[in-house]
Design an enzyme around this catalytic site. Sequence first.
Site, short mmCIF file in Angstrom:
data_model
loop_
_atom_site.label_atom_id
_atom_site.label_comp_id
_atom_site.label_asym_id
_atom_site.label_seq_id
_atom_site.Cartn_x
_atom_site.Cartn_y
_atom_site.Cartn_z
N LYS A 1 0.87 -1.19 0.00
CA LYS A 1 0.00 0.00 0.00
C LYS A 1 0.90 1.23 0.00
O LYS A 1 2.07 1.18 0.36
CB LYS A 1 -0.94 0.02 1.21
CG LYS A 1 -0.25 0.00 2.59
CD LYS A 1 0.26 1.34 3.07
CE LYS A 1 0.93 1.24 4.43
NZ LYS A 1 1.69 2.47 4.81
N ASP B 1 -2.06 -1.32 10.74
CA ASP B 1 -2.56 -1.28 9.36
C ASP B 1 -2.93 -2.66 8.82
O ASP B 1 -3.30 -2.78 7.65
CB ASP B 1 -1.55 -0.61 8.43
CG ASP B 1 -0.19 -1.30 8.43
OD1 ASP B 1 0.01 -2.23 9.23
OD2 ASP B 1 0.67 -0.88 7.63
#
Length: 273
Positions: free
Chosen positions: A8, A134
């Site tokens: 990401k 995350d």
Amino acid sequence: MIKFPNAKINLGLNIVNRRPDGYHDIETVFYPIALNDIVEIVEAKGNESSLSTSGRPVNCPIEKNLVMKAYRSLEKEFNLPPVDIYLHKNIPDGAGLGGGSSDAASVLLILNEMFALNLSNEELASRAARLGADCAFFIYNTPMMATGIGDILSPIEVPLNGKSLLLVKPNVSVPTAEAYSRVTPKPSEIELSTILSKPLSEWKNFLKNDFEPSVFATHSELSILKEKIYDMGAEYSSMSGSGSSIFGIFESANMAENAKSAFTGIDAYVINL
């Protein structure tokens, strides 16, 4: 069973508050990109679970690896049988790309399917958040606004389809704890959703990563890389997470490929968004 956990990038990253527990409240948008590791899980050949790694070096004891921690968390809860886990690393570590978190989320997803645990994405995300701030994002793996410590997620549309990403990872590592220690938290002046609704060409005037000033002060080569990416025609460039990767968003794949040719001796990738 095999999955291909992806990386990401962060679109904006505001450090808004230091919490009493020592963590920080943040505002960011997690955006998935097609740079992938490989995770395979099979029933164990022996009586004990194992983790085998290949590709990029993994400098972490097996039981402290997020992949094994993910397995152990469900093993304990559901009394799972032993498994052999194979992890091939392509995503650079220490780059702000979430590779380890993505690997761990993929393990949860595989085990849920492999052993018919019937956990919903929400239930998996709750367990993933215990592994890392995350990790939960990678259960959903679509653009998400993240608040809290990065674990409070809400979907967001970001109009980047058709753009191309140049991702550069220099031979620099930025410890996350060190990066946080040098940041002074402050409330954001403009909501990220408002900034991201503006044309891409305007992002550079508003979309910030609060880690950049202090990280660039101690690693000036990262600031130079960012400026070089802009000089090569990027519409927007930023450090991802707490570093050390720098990305640029380009209008076309050809522009991104041309820019990539300027970066030799370090990892550089062109990824279609």
